[in-house]
Design a protein around this motif. Structure first.
Motif, PDB file in Angstrom:
ATOM      1  N   ALA A 122       0.838  -1.201   0.000  1.00  0.00           N
ATOM      2  CA  ALA A 122       0.000   0.000   0.000  1.00  0.00           C
ATOM      3  C   ALA A 122       0.876   1.255   0.000  1.00  0.00           C
ATOM      4  CB  ALA A 122      -0.939  -0.012   1.200  1.00  0.00           C
ATOM      5  N   ALA A 123       1.958   1.229   0.753  1.00  0.00           N
ATOM      6  CA  ALA A 123       2.878   2.367   0.779  1.00  0.00           C
ATOM      7  C   ALA A 123       3.534   2.575  -0.581  1.00  0.00           C
ATOM      8  CB  ALA A 123       3.942   2.168   1.862  1.00  0.00           C
ATOM      9  N   SER A 124       3.783   1.486  -1.297  1.00  0.00           N
ATOM     10  CA  SER A 124       4.411   1.607  -2.619  1.00  0.00           C
ATOM     11  C   SER A 124       3.488   2.295  -3.627  1.00  0.00           C
ATOM     12  CB  SER A 124       4.870   0.247  -3.137  1.00  0.00           C
ATOM     13  OG  SER A 124       3.765  -0.528  -3.560  1.00  0.00           O
ATOM     14  N   TYR A 125       2.187   2.311  -3.330  1.00  0.00           N
ATOM     15  CA  TYR A 125       1.227   3.044  -4.168  1.00  0.00           C
ATOM     16  C   TYR A 125       0.968   4.446  -3.613  1.00  0.00           C
ATOM     17  CZ  TYR A 125       0.201  -0.998  -7.032  1.00  0.00           C
ATOM     18  OH  TYR A 125       0.303  -2.043  -7.922  1.00  0.00           O
ATOM     19  N   ASP A 126       1.792   4.876  -2.672  1.00  0.00           N
ATOM     20  CA  ASP A 126       1.736   6.230  -2.099  1.00  0.00           C
ATOM     21  C   ASP A 126       0.466   6.524  -1.314  1.00  0.00           C
ATOM     22  OD1 ASP A 126       4.271   7.028  -2.910  1.00  0.00           O
ATOM     23  OD2 ASP A 126       3.562   7.681  -4.878  1.00  0.00           O
ATOM     24  N   PHE A 127      -0.163   5.499  -0.746  1.00  0.00           N
ATOM     25  CA  PHE A 127      -1.288   5.752   0.139  1.00  0.00           C
ATOM     26  C   PHE A 127      -0.739   6.266   1.466  1.00  0.00           C
ATOM     27  CE2 PHE A 127      -3.322   2.401  -2.547  1.00  0.00           C
ATOM     28  CZ  PHE A 127      -4.371   3.176  -3.027  1.00  0.00           C
ATOM     29  N   ARG A 128      -1.392   7.238   2.039  1.00  0.00           N
ATOM     30  CA  ARG A 128      -0.983   7.772   3.347  1.00  0.00           C
ATOM     31  C   ARG A 128      -1.308   6.755   4.427  1.00  0.00           C
ATOM     32  NH1 ARG A 128      -1.758  14.178   2.981  1.00  0.00           N
ATOM     33  NH2 ARG A 128      -1.290  14.303   0.784  1.00  0.00           N
ATOM     34  N   ARG A 129      -0.623   6.888   5.563  1.00  0.00           N
ATOM     35  CA  ARG A 129      -0.730   5.901   6.650  1.00  0.00           C
ATOM     36  C   ARG A 129      -2.191   5.634   7.063  1.00  0.00           C
ATOM     37  NH1 ARG A 129       3.284   4.084   9.768  1.00  0.00           N
ATOM     38  NH2 ARG A 129       4.548   5.853   9.184  1.00  0.00           N
ATOM     39  N   ARG A 130      -2.970   6.661   7.305  1.00  0.00           N
ATOM     40  CA  ARG A 130      -4.366   6.480   7.734  1.00  0.00           C
ATOM     41  C   ARG A 130      -5.174   5.761   6.645  1.00  0.00           C
ATOM     42  NH1 ARG A 130      -7.217  11.455  10.105  1.00  0.00           N
ATOM     43  NH2 ARG A 130      -6.563  10.506  12.054  1.00  0.00           N
ATOM     44  N   GLU A 131      -4.952   6.169   5.406  1.00  0.00           N
ATOM     45  CA  GLU A 131      -5.642   5.544   4.268  1.00  0.00           C
ATOM     46  C   GLU A 131      -5.221   4.082   4.131  1.00  0.00           C
ATOM     47  OE1 GLU A 131      -6.599   7.197  -0.226  1.00  0.00           O
ATOM     48  OE2 GLU A 131      -4.681   7.691   0.710  1.00  0.00           O
ATOM     49  N   ARG A 132      -3.933   3.819   4.354  1.00  0.00           N
ATOM     50  CA  ARG A 132      -3.436   2.438   4.262  1.00  0.00           C
ATOM     51  C   ARG A 132      -4.132   1.548   5.268  1.00  0.00           C
ATOM     52  NH1 ARG A 132       2.063   4.658   4.121  1.00  0.00           N
ATOM     53  NH2 ARG A 132       2.537   3.549   6.049  1.00  0.00           N
ATOM     54  N   ARG A 133      -4.331   2.009   6.489  1.00  0.00           N
ATOM     55  CA  ARG A 133      -5.013   1.189   7.503  1.00  0.00           C
ATOM     56  C   ARG A 133      -6.394   0.776   7.031  1.00  0.00           C
ATOM     57  NH1 ARG A 133      -3.527   5.173  11.862  1.00  0.00           N
ATOM     58  NH2 ARG A 133      -1.383   4.629  12.316  1.00  0.00           N
ATOM     59  N   ARG A 134      -7.151   1.732   6.484  1.00  0.00           N
ATOM     60  CA  ARG A 134      -8.499   1.440   6.007  1.00  0.00           C
ATOM     61  C   ARG A 134      -8.462   0.460   4.831  1.00  0.00           C
ATOM     62  NH1 ARG A 134     -11.145   2.621   1.804  1.00  0.00           N
ATOM     63  NH2 ARG A 134      -9.745   4.263   1.134  1.00  0.00           N
ATOM     64  N   ILE A 135      -7.575   0.705   3.887  1.00  0.00           N
ATOM     65  CA  ILE A 135      -7.469  -0.153   2.708  1.00  0.00           C
ATOM     66  C   ILE A 135      -7.070  -1.569   3.119  1.00  0.00           C
ATOM     67  CG2 ILE A 135      -6.094  -0.573   0.627  1.00  0.00           C
ATOM     68  CD1 ILE A 135      -6.029   2.547   0.314  1.00  0.00           C
ATOM     69  N   ILE A 136      -6.105  -1.688   4.006  1.00  0.00           N
ATOM     70  CA  ILE A 136      -5.657  -3.005   4.467  1.00  0.00           C
ATOM     71  C   ILE A 136      -6.800  -3.733   5.174  1.00  0.00           C
ATOM     72  CG2 ILE A 136      -4.123  -4.173   6.112  1.00  0.00           C
ATOM     73  CD1 ILE A 136      -2.044  -1.930   5.336  1.00  0.00           C
ATOM     74  N   ASP A 137      -7.510  -3.039   6.025  1.00  0.00           N
ATOM     75  CA  ASP A 137      -8.671  -3.654   6.685  1.00  0.00           C
ATOM     76  C   ASP A 137      -9.687  -4.137   5.654  1.00  0.00           C
ATOM     77  OD1 ASP A 137      -7.568  -3.202   9.172  1.00  0.00           O
ATOM     78  OD2 ASP A 137      -8.824  -1.443   9.618  1.00  0.00           O
ATOM     79  N   ASP A 138      -9.937  -3.320   4.629  1.00  0.00           N
ATOM     80  CA  ASP A 138     -10.915  -3.681   3.594  1.00  0.00           C
ATOM     81  C   ASP A 138     -10.492  -4.914   2.803  1.00  0.00           C
ATOM     82  OD1 ASP A 138     -12.450  -1.524   4.386  1.00  0.00           O
ATOM     83  OD2 ASP A 138     -12.000  -0.299   2.612  1.00  0.00           O
ATOM     84  N   VAL A 139      -9.231  -4.952   2.343  1.00  0.00           N
ATOM     85  CA  VAL A 139      -8.821  -6.105   1.530  1.00  0.00           C
ATOM     86  C   VAL A 139      -8.671  -7.361   2.383  1.00  0.00           C
ATOM     87  CG1 VAL A 139      -7.778  -4.769  -0.350  1.00  0.00           C
ATOM     88  CG2 VAL A 139      -6.330  -5.603   1.494  1.00  0.00           C
ATOM     89  N   MET A 140      -8.292  -7.198   3.647  1.00  0.00           N
ATOM     90  CA  MET A 140      -8.234  -8.376   4.517  1.00  0.00           C
ATOM     91  C   MET A 140      -9.635  -8.928   4.762  1.00  0.00           C
ATOM     92  SD  MET A 140      -5.038  -8.066   7.164  1.00  0.00           S
ATOM     93  CE  MET A 140      -5.865  -6.971   8.252  1.00  0.00           C
ATOM     94  N   ALA A 141     -10.616  -8.053   4.936  1.00  0.00           N
ATOM     95  CA  ALA A 141     -11.995  -8.517   5.110  1.00  0.00           C
ATOM     96  C   ALA A 141     -12.491  -9.188   3.829  1.00  0.00           C
ATOM     97  CB  ALA A 141     -12.904  -7.349   5.492  1.00  0.00           C
ATOM     98  N   LEU A 142     -12.201  -8.589   2.689  1.00  0.00           N
ATOM     99  CA  LEU A 142     -12.647  -9.134   1.406  1.00  0.00           C
ATOM    100  C   LEU A 142     -12.066 -10.519   1.137  1.00  0.00           C
ATOM    101  CD1 LEU A 142     -14.217  -8.473  -1.247  1.00  0.00           C
ATOM    102  CD2 LEU A 142     -12.028  -7.627  -2.142  1.00  0.00           C
TER     103      LEU A 142
END
Length: 182
Positions: A122-142
Motif C-alpha cells: 500500500a505504501a508503494s502506491y503512495d497511500f498515506r498511513r491512515r488511508e493504508r489502515r483502512r485499505i488493508i482492513d478492507d482487503v483483509m476482510a474481502l
C-alpha cells in the motif's frame, strides 16, 4: 459497468462507464519470440469492460507470456496491447496503476506479519498511513484474512499465502485483474 472494491458490510457500488469507452484489454497482432521460437504468434483479442476472460491451453502455449506482456513485465516482439486505452509499451507506469497482476509464482516476505506485508505494498502506491489502515482492513476482510492479521507470513499455509498475494493484488483497487494460475 464497473464494480468498486466493496467496503465490508456494504453492497458494492456500481458506476456507469462513459459512452464509447475503450475496451479493458485490447491486443492486436501480438507476438513474442525467444531465440527465434514463437511463444505468442499474432494474437488478437478484445476484452470488454465487465468481461471475465480465461486462457486455457497446454504448457508452452503463450498464456503466461501474454499476461506478462499485459503486466508490462515483457516487451512484445511485435504487435500492440492496451489496457483501458493505455499502451503497455508506451506508458507502462500508467498501465501498472490500472492492473493488479498476480503471477503464477509470487514471493512473500516470511519475516513480517500479514498486515505489514500489505502495508508495504500500500505504501508503494503512495497511500498515506491512515488511508493504508483502512485499505488493508478492507482487503483483509474481502479475502477473509482478518483473523490472520498478526500472524507471520512464514506461518501461513500455501493457500493462505496465495490469498495474501491476491489481497496485495487488490490493494490499489485495480480496474483489471490479471491472475496467472490463481
Amino acid at each position: 459497468m464497473s464494480v468498486d472494491l466493496p467496503i465490508p458490510g456494504s453492497p458494492p457500488t456500481r458506476t456507469s462507464d462513459p459512452p464509447n469507452a475503450n475496451p479493458m484489454i485490447e491486443i492486436r497482432h501480438l507476438s513474442k519470440t525467444y531465440n527465434g521460437v514463437a511463444a505468442v504468434n499474432d494474437l488478437s483479442l478484445t476484452v470488454e469492460r465487465g468481461d471475465v476472460y480465461g486462457f486455457i491451453g497446454p504448457n508452452g502455449a503463450g498464456k503466461t507470456t501474454t499476461m506478462r506482456i499485459l503486466a508490462t513485465l515483457l516487451d512484445p516482439t511485435d504487435g500492440e496491447a492496451t489496457v483501458d486505452g493505455v499502451s503497455v509499451i508506451d506508458e507502462p507506469e500508467r498501465v501498472r496503476l490500472l492492473i493488479g497482476y498476480m503471477p503464477d509464482y509470487y514471493g512473500v516476505y516470511d519475516g513480517i506479519r500479514v498486515w505489514e506485508y500489505l502495508d508495504f505494498f500500500a505504501a508503494s502506491y503512495d497511500f498515506r498511513r491512515r488511508e493504508r489502515r483502512r485499505i488493508i482492513d478492507d482487503v483483509m476482510a474481502l479475502t477473509d484474512l482478518t483473523p490472520l492479521r498478526e500472524k507471520l507470513v512464514a506461518t501461513l499455509s500455501k493457500g493462505m499465502k496465495q490469498r495474501l498475494c491476491l489481497a496485495k493484488t487488490l490493494i490499489h483497487d485495480p480496474k483489471v485483474l490479471i491472475l496467472d494460475e490463481p
